[in-house]
Design an enzyme around this catalytic site. Structure first.
Site, mmCIF file in Angstrom:
data_model
loop_
_atom_site.group_PDB
_atom_site.id
_atom_site.type_symbol
_atom_site.label_atom_id
_atom_site.label_comp_id
_atom_site.label_asym_id
_atom_site.label_seq_id
_atom_site.Cartn_x
_atom_site.Cartn_y
_atom_site.Cartn_z
ATOM 1 N N HIS B 80 0.857 -1.196 0.000
ATOM 2 C CA HIS B 80 0.000 0.000 0.000
ATOM 3 C C HIS B 80 0.889 1.242 0.000
ATOM 4 O O HIS B 80 0.687 2.167 -0.795
ATOM 5 C CB HIS B 80 -0.915 -0.012 1.223
ATOM 6 C CG HIS B 80 -1.533 1.308 1.570
ATOM 7 N ND1 HIS B 80 -2.522 1.883 0.804
ATOM 8 C CD2 HIS B 80 -1.283 2.181 2.573
ATOM 9 C CE1 HIS B 80 -2.862 3.048 1.344
ATOM 10 N NE2 HIS B 80 -2.117 3.261 2.419
ATOM 11 N N ASP B 109 7.460 22.992 -24.851
ATOM 12 C CA ASP B 109 7.423 21.599 -24.393
ATOM 13 C C ASP B 109 8.451 21.469 -23.280
ATOM 14 O O ASP B 109 9.074 22.438 -22.884
ATOM 15 C CB ASP B 109 7.773 20.640 -25.555
ATOM 16 C CG ASP B 109 7.220 19.232 -25.323
ATOM 17 O OD1 ASP B 109 7.401 18.705 -24.199
ATOM 18 O OD2 ASP B 109 6.593 18.672 -26.243
ATOM 19 N N TRP B 145 7.430 -0.430 4.071
ATOM 20 C CA TRP B 145 8.009 0.286 2.928
ATOM 21 C C TRP B 145 9.380 0.838 3.289
ATOM 22 O O TRP B 145 10.173 1.150 2.408
ATOM 23 C CB TRP B 145 7.088 1.400 2.452
ATOM 24 C CG TRP B 145 7.191 2.689 3.214
ATOM 25 C CD1 TRP B 145 6.611 2.976 4.414
ATOM 26 C CD2 TRP B 145 7.928 3.851 2.844
ATOM 27 N NE1 TRP B 145 6.946 4.244 4.801
ATOM 28 C CE2 TRP B 145 7.752 4.817 3.861
ATOM 29 C CE3 TRP B 145 8.724 4.196 1.748
ATOM 30 C CZ2 TRP B 145 8.331 6.079 3.826
ATOM 31 C CZ3 TRP B 145 9.308 5.467 1.723
ATOM 32 C CH2 TRP B 145 9.111 6.393 2.748
ATOM 33 N N SER B 172 13.449 6.707 -12.939
ATOM 34 C CA SER B 172 12.349 7.488 -13.514
ATOM 35 C C SER B 172 12.245 8.855 -12.847
ATOM 36 O O SER B 172 12.130 9.885 -13.512
ATOM 37 C CB SER B 172 11.045 6.708 -13.353
ATOM 38 O OG SER B 172 9.943 7.545 -13.574
ATOM 39 N N SER B 173 12.319 8.867 -11.503
ATOM 40 C CA SER B 173 12.190 10.139 -10.783
ATOM 41 C C SER B 173 13.352 11.068 -11.079
ATOM 42 O O SER B 173 13.168 12.275 -11.259
ATOM 43 C CB SER B 173 12.135 9.890 -9.275
ATOM 44 O OG SER B 173 10.967 9.227 -8.941
ATOM 45 N N HIS B 256 13.313 11.584 4.571
ATOM 46 C CA HIS B 256 12.698 12.829 5.001
ATOM 47 C C HIS B 256 12.522 13.819 3.858
ATOM 48 O O HIS B 256 11.426 14.358 3.688
ATOM 49 C CB HIS B 256 13.352 13.454 6.222
ATOM 50 C CG HIS B 256 12.380 14.393 6.854
ATOM 51 N ND1 HIS B 256 11.334 13.956 7.630
ATOM 52 C CD2 HIS B 256 12.182 15.705 6.685
ATOM 53 C CE1 HIS B 256 10.555 14.978 7.939
ATOM 54 N NE2 HIS B 256 11.058 16.059 7.381
ATOM 55 N N GLU B 258 12.061 12.978 0.936
ATOM 56 C CA GLU B 258 10.976 12.344 0.192
ATOM 57 C C GLU B 258 9.609 12.818 0.687
ATOM 58 O O GLU B 258 8.690 13.042 -0.093
ATOM 59 C CB GLU B 258 11.094 10.812 0.322
ATOM 60 C CG GLU B 258 9.893 10.011 -0.188
ATOM 61 C CD GLU B 258 9.747 10.063 -1.693
ATOM 62 O OE1 GLU B 258 10.726 10.427 -2.378
ATOM 63 O OE2 GLU B 258 8.649 9.748 -2.184
ATOM 64 N N TYR B 260 8.931 15.675 1.816
ATOM 65 C CA TYR B 260 8.674 17.013 1.270
ATOM 66 C C TYR B 260 8.499 16.976 -0.233
ATOM 67 O O TYR B 260 7.821 17.843 -0.794
ATOM 68 C CB TYR B 260 9.768 17.982 1.705
ATOM 69 C CG TYR B 260 9.691 18.193 3.201
ATOM 70 C CD1 TYR B 260 8.475 18.560 3.766
ATOM 71 C CD2 TYR B 260 10.761 17.962 4.030
ATOM 72 C CE1 TYR B 260 8.348 18.713 5.123
ATOM 73 C CE2 TYR B 260 10.635 18.113 5.402
ATOM 74 C CZ TYR B 260 9.438 18.482 5.950
ATOM 75 O OH TYR B 260 9.298 18.622 7.288
ATOM 76 N N SER B 271 -1.337 27.269 -3.810
ATOM 77 C CA SER B 271 -0.942 28.668 -4.009
ATOM 78 C C SER B 271 -1.407 29.199 -5.351
ATOM 79 O O SER B 271 -1.428 30.411 -5.573
ATOM 80 C CB SER B 271 0.580 28.826 -3.904
ATOM 81 O OG SER B 271 1.028 28.396 -2.641
ATOM 82 N N HIS B 305 15.027 12.236 13.215
ATOM 83 C CA HIS B 305 13.842 12.324 14.088
ATOM 84 C C HIS B 305 12.890 11.154 13.834
ATOM 85 O O HIS B 305 11.938 10.979 14.575
ATOM 86 C CB HIS B 305 13.134 13.679 13.976
ATOM 87 C CG HIS B 305 12.467 13.944 12.672
ATOM 88 N ND1 HIS B 305 12.359 15.187 12.128
ATOM 89 C CD2 HIS B 305 11.867 13.130 11.788
ATOM 90 C CE1 HIS B 305 11.720 15.128 10.984
ATOM 91 N NE2 HIS B 305 11.407 13.885 10.750
ATOM 92 N N HIS B 306 13.151 10.371 12.784
ATOM 93 C CA HIS B 306 12.378 9.147 12.578
ATOM 94 C C HIS B 306 12.924 8.011 13.433
ATOM 95 O O HIS B 306 12.414 6.902 13.394
ATOM 96 C CB HIS B 306 12.438 8.721 11.111
ATOM 97 C CG HIS B 306 11.819 9.724 10.181
ATOM 98 N ND1 HIS B 306 10.513 9.656 9.784
ATOM 99 C CD2 HIS B 306 12.326 10.826 9.585
ATOM 100 C CE1 HIS B 306 10.235 10.676 8.975
ATOM 101 N NE2 HIS B 306 11.327 11.396 8.839
ATOM 102 N N THR B 331 6.848 26.452 7.653
ATOM 103 C CA THR B 331 5.556 25.840 7.350
ATOM 104 C C THR B 331 4.431 26.727 7.873
ATOM 105 O O THR B 331 3.405 26.915 7.195
ATOM 106 C CB THR B 331 5.460 24.431 7.967
ATOM 107 O OG1 THR B 331 6.683 23.749 7.712
ATOM 108 C CG2 THR B 331 4.325 23.651 7.375
ATOM 109 N N LYS B 334 3.788 29.581 5.590
ATOM 110 C CA LYS B 334 2.966 29.231 4.426
ATOM 111 C C LYS B 334 1.481 29.246 4.780
ATOM 112 O O LYS B 334 0.663 29.812 4.052
ATOM 113 C CB LYS B 334 3.359 27.835 3.916
ATOM 114 C CG LYS B 334 4.680 27.867 3.201
ATOM 115 C CD LYS B 334 4.868 26.622 2.376
ATOM 116 C CE LYS B 334 5.809 26.877 1.234
ATOM 117 N NZ LYS B 334 5.223 27.608 0.137
ATOM 118 N N ARG B 453 1.458 0.545 15.393
ATOM 119 C CA ARG B 453 1.086 0.479 13.979
ATOM 120 C C ARG B 453 1.483 -0.887 13.421
ATOM 121 O O ARG B 453 2.184 -1.651 14.064
ATOM 122 C CB ARG B 453 1.774 1.598 13.199
ATOM 123 C CG ARG B 453 3.272 1.469 13.171
ATOM 124 C CD ARG B 453 3.944 2.713 12.623
ATOM 125 N NE ARG B 453 3.823 2.798 11.187
ATOM 126 C CZ ARG B 453 4.714 3.441 10.408
ATOM 127 N NH1 ARG B 453 5.755 4.028 10.945
ATOM 128 N NH2 ARG B 453 4.556 3.510 9.112
#
Lengths: 455, 538
Positions: B80, B109, B145, B172-173, B256, B258, B260, B271, B305-306, B331, B334, B453
């Site tokens: 998932h 293009d 994951w 790809s990315s 991390h 990722e 963002y 925006s 922090h993870h 943040t 924003k 979890r």
């Protein structure tokens, strides 16, 4: 099994209340039962309320503008698109709030890392418990006392949790949060925990203590606690550790120091195990009995209760790693035990264990240790968790079978049970699988056979 | 090759669209068609990943195991996440960038059109490789994951497939990101400066740099997993002198940023949308740009922090706590800027605006729980519980996904030439906004009350909130099937869209016809800066 639990539950007296409390319907972090967990709770509440207040401001402004500044009310859009003053204010204020939050958090972390008492003196640790994570059970070693034991999900939860078990899990006491042998620790004692793992990463978490810490293979992590209130505190493994991650609960019985001393004495065999029934209030004693009989062979526990010191001692030690040396000793004493324990007629004349006894013990071990992967009918979940029904290891050479169970299979979830369980349990379970699920090898594996390969 | 065909048929087709399925889609180099393929692919993966979430919520509907075995449950949670992150959210953003970035900066293009085609077509193969593990002995990856060793290495044959799929997605990315940077740097219309660019373009420029910097790190981490599993190395194997925690450091150094990567383009989208429907310029455009850059920079220095529970030294924990708390500042800026944009505007509440406002509100809730978790001592309670599940789903679902849905409603008329059905769009919004809160809000309580979890079954005291969460989950899942219906209906027909589509909306995309012709801005000439969606730069 149910009966035993009820007994220990009732006799636990005061412990019952806190047990129920922890099963209550919770909305918030528990305040916990140590000074430290209280600090964590206060910090949580502080930052929660700060967020609520900011939230009221932000969402209030948002609702107001949605309500007031809409085209359908005929308003003309304003033209402003920046304001340096406002932008400085709403950058500076959050910085100040964050500093205010960071201060207590820094203090809290230093307290966890190197605890100090009210006078600022470093706190010394009074005892050390080593916690080892396994797929999917915990092992607790009392390093100062030199004994330890495995702690596994209780059989009634384990059976009820199987898919299609037909058991209503609401009828199971402390469903998924109960173990055969809880960790027992005293109150008002600085306890150091050393955490490690034997396979994958686990995480030891009792919410009431206010922290969790990972148990990592090859690492020894440290944490500490000092519990004020006697009681039963429950938690779970918090780091995904494979298939049965959800089924390795943690139960900690916190006893008053005197009850703990008594419990410890029993573990060490310093006292005669049989206690007068009048000692109901000192729940530790009673809990210990049921704990002990859960952890080792029921027959053996009977033996322990009726035999003097040395035997009790060796029994306790068989549950720790150093099974090897103790076993021959124990077997010798077992024939003595026969004489004192009535109704123990299963012993064979050759001093080994009888088929019936091995099978009965084996089934018990199978249902706590093996059933999770290999299923109650041995069918497993191939290919990750092989079927025992059509297994050539089980139907073939017994030496190979002993090797697999004793030493495990590297790169798979098959653990080296020879290092985790007493030899008689390993022997019994091998005998059990070789004479169940359609196998009729007739092999009778003896504890000595296991010792032999462990040498 | 396809060029010749289009020339032959020039007289019949003003759009210069290549004829035939193969030429039009497989061999295309057109940014709009590739953008469409990215979006369709993302939608398909969203539905697939969503159905895995339905399996998860179905099993968690009540205590006890009713539907799946724990091992399969773990495959569901793992897949998932991989499908949603790498298959749905990231490709959806790349699809939006493909469609919109050239049109927003007056470019004909993407800068590297063939590379563009290649970076898209890697994705279906990557996901075929990944999904094929479901049919293998040993099943799909089930170690989460985050792929933490040693657990992930118990995965049998799927380890190699997982690693190669991640490599393909990463390539790809990276190629997509290179393309976007090259386009933004080189292909702006002659008078378009960096501070004339719309926020969506800015956020994507910054996101693309994040992608280029961190995807190789992930590739390195999974390659080490591969050699540990098959070639006897011991990078992460303690028994061989390796370090399982090192993987977590490397992974989160990717992971991390990722996070963002999955939120910055959303910031760009709202925006664009909020000023349009508030009929007012974006408040604090320049500070928005700086705040985005600041968040991107901070994302590289907060990874551990993870990992507060792995037992870092005190100094490390304090550093990562302080650095993490700093993220709240840009943040916050924003969120305040969006509010100030709405303030004293003349708002209307079409579906894209509704989703954008819900984004601001619900993302803020996810931000609050983020600040709470920045506090390391308290995080040792929240970590690996449903509290964090609630947190990251609040920023990803009513965060990123709502922004993508808002973008789809906002630009669908430009893409298809048809207005979507506003009544159905509003039903979709309220249905989604209510159910997403029923789905994720109770998970805060579950986590605080002690539910870890990634467990397939739970103690009975967690039953009630899990039931609510599951009900919300089913309702939310169904709402997205309804969304697919709305999109298909809009593609097929509907009220003709004008080129302006939204009253007074700024942005060069609204200067071209709807649907946008196959080629736009094919002459290199200045554009009307007053039509651009940028804010006031003084």
């Amino acid at each position: 099994m149910m009966k035993k639990q009820t007994k220990s539950g009732l006799l636990a007296g005061g412990l019952l209340m806190s047990g129920m409390a922890s099963a209550e319907y919770g909305l918030n972090l528990p305040k916990g039962v140590s000074d430290y967990s209280g600090q964590v709770y206060d910090m949580h509440m502080m930052v929660l309320w700060i967020c609520v207040v900011i939230g009221i401001g932000v969402f209030g402004a948002m609702f107001y503008t949605i309500f007031a500044h809409r085209k359908s009310k005929g308003v003309e859009p304003a033209q402003f698109s920046h304001s340096t003053t406002v932008e400085i204010i709403w950058t500076a204020i959050p910085v100040l709030i964050l500093i205010a939050i960071a201060l207590p958090a820094t203090k809290g972390m230093m307290q966890m890392d190197s605890p100090r008492d009210a006078q600022g003196e470093p706190v010394t640790m009074d005892m050390t418990v080593k916690i080892t994570g396994y797929q999917w059970k915990w092992r607790y070693d009392y390093l100062d006392e030199g004994f330890g034991f495995l702690s596994t999900l209780t059989a009634d939860s384990n059976i009820a949790r199987q898919k299609g078990s037909g058991v209503d899990v609401n009828t199971v006491d402390n469903y998924l949060l109960d173990v055969d042998n809880p960790l027992v620790i005293p109150t008002n004692t600085n306890i150091r925990f050393l955490l490690t793992s034997d396979d994958v990463i686990h995480s030891w978490w009792v919410p009431e203590f206010g922290w969790k810490r990972d148990a990592i293979p090859g690492f020894i992590n440290e944490a500490w606690t000092n519990i004020k209130e006697p009681g039963t505190y429950r938690g779970q493994c918090a780091e995904l550790c494979g298939k049965d991650h959800g089924y390795m609960p943690i139960v900690v019985e916190v006893l008053s120091q005197s009850d703990y001393a008594q419990w410890l004495a029993q573990q060490n065999g310093d006292a005669v195990a049989e206690q007068p029934a009048t000692q109901n209030e000192s729940s530790g004693t009673e809990l210990t009995e049921s704990a002990q009989s859960d952890e080792s062979d029921t027959d053996m526990a009977d033996v322990g209760e009726t035999l003097p010191t040395e035997v009790g001692e060796s029994l306790t030690e068989t549950t720790s790693d150093e099974t090897d040396e103790q076993m021959s000793d124990q077997q010798a004493q077992e024939s003595q035990a026969q004489e004192v324990t009535a109704g123990n007629e299963n012993e064979q004349s050759d001093g080994g264990w009888s088929m019936d006894k091995l099978m009965a013990r084996g089934e018990e071990v199978y249902n706590t240790q093996c059933l999770a992967c290999h299923k109650i009918d041995g069918s497993g979940m191939p290919p990750a968790f092989p079927s025992l029904v059509d297994s050539e290891v089980v139907s073939g050479d017994v030496a190979k079978n002993i090797d697999v169970v004793t030493h495990g299979v590297s790169g798979t979830a098959m653990a080296p049970f020879g290092r985790m369980l007493p030899a008689e349990d390993v022997a019994a379970v091998i005998t059990y699988i070789r004479n169940s699920f359609g196998h009729e090898t007739g092999d009778r594996v003896q504890p000595a056979d296991i010792e032999a390969v462990l040498q | 090759m396809s060029h010749d065909i289009t020339h032959d048929e020039l007289s019949q087709d003003h759009d210069h669209k290549p004829k035939g399925f193969v030429n039009r889609w497989l061999l295309t180099t057109n940014h709009k068609d590739i953008g469409t393929m990215y979006l369709v692919f993302a939608l398909a993966m969203f539905i697939l990943g969503g159905s895995m979430a339905m399996v998860i919520r179905l099993e968690l509907f009540q205590p006890g195991l009713q539907f799946v075995e724990p091992f399969f449950f773990n495959q569901m949670t793992t897949m998932h996440a991989l499908f949603m992150i790498f298959g749905a959210v990231m490709p959806a953003f790349v699809g939006l960038a493909n469609w919109m970035v050239p049109m927003m900066i007056g470019a004909p293009d993407m800068a590297l059109p063939r590379l563009n085609n290649f970076s898209f077509w890697l994705l279906p193969f990557a996901f075929v490789v990944l999904a094929s593990t479901f049919f293998m002995p040993g099943g799909a990856p089930a170690g989460g994951w985050t792929m933490y060793p040693p657990l992930v290495l118990q995965g049998g044959q799927n380890v190699a497939f997982l690693v190669f799929a991640v490599h393909l997605m990463g390539i790809s990315s990276i190629l997509g990101a290179i393309n976007i940077i090259a386009t933004i740097v080189n292909m702006r219309a002659p008078n378009v400066g960096y501070l004339n660019m719309p926020m969506f373009v800015w956020t994507w420029l910054i996101t693309a740099f994040l992608l280029i910097l961190v995807m190789p790190v992930l590739a390195g981490a999974v390659t080490m997993l591969l050699t540990d599993r098959y070639f006897g190395t011991s990078f992460f194997n303690a028994a061989g002198g390796g370090d399982p925690v090192m993987f977590q450091h490397i992974f989160w150094f990717f992971g991390h940023p990722e996070v963002y990567i999955m939120i910055l383009p959303s910031f760009g989208i709202v925006s664009e949308i909020i000023p349009t429907f508030a009929r007012k310029r974006l408040f604090g455009y320049v500070s928005m740009v700086y705040a985005t850059a600041a968040i991107a920079f901070l994302s590289f220095i907060v990874w551990a922090h993870h990992m507060f529970s792995v037992g870092m030294p005190l100094g490390g924990q304090l550093y990562f706590m302080y650095a993490t708390m700093l993220i709240a500042v840009p943040t916050g800026v924003k969120v305040f800027n969006w509010l100030a944009t709405m303030w004293r505007g003349a708002m209307t509440f079409e579906t894209p605006m509704l989703f954008s406002i819900a984004f601001v509100a619900l993302f803020t809730i996810g931000g609050f729980s983020g600040v709470m978790m920045a506090l390391a001592p308290v995080d040792l309670q929240y970590h690996d519980t449903y509290f964090i599940v609630a947190h990251f789903h609040y920023v990803l679902v009513p965060g990123s996904v709502f922004a993508i849905i808002a973008a789809a409603y906002y630009w669908l008329p430009k893409w298809t030439g048809h207005m979507y059905d506003e009544r159905l769009g509003k039903i979709h919004f309220w249905w989604s906004a209510i159910s997403v809160n029923v789905l994720f809000f109770p998970q805060h309580f579950l986590g605080l009350a002690g539910m870890p979890r990634r467990i397939p079954d739970y103690s009975t005291q967690f039953a009630e909130f899990n039931m609510w969460s599951s009900i919300g989950g089913f309702a939310f899942g169904l709402a997205q099937v309804f969304f697919v219906y709305i999109v298909i209906k809009t593609v097929r027909g509907g009220q003709k869209a004008t080129s302006q589509v939204w009253e007074d909306a700024k942005g060069l995309e609204w200067t071209v016809p709807s649907p946008a012709p196959h080629h736009t801005f094919d002459e290199y000439k200045p554009v009307d800066l007053n039509r651009m969606a940028h804010g006031d730069t003084h």
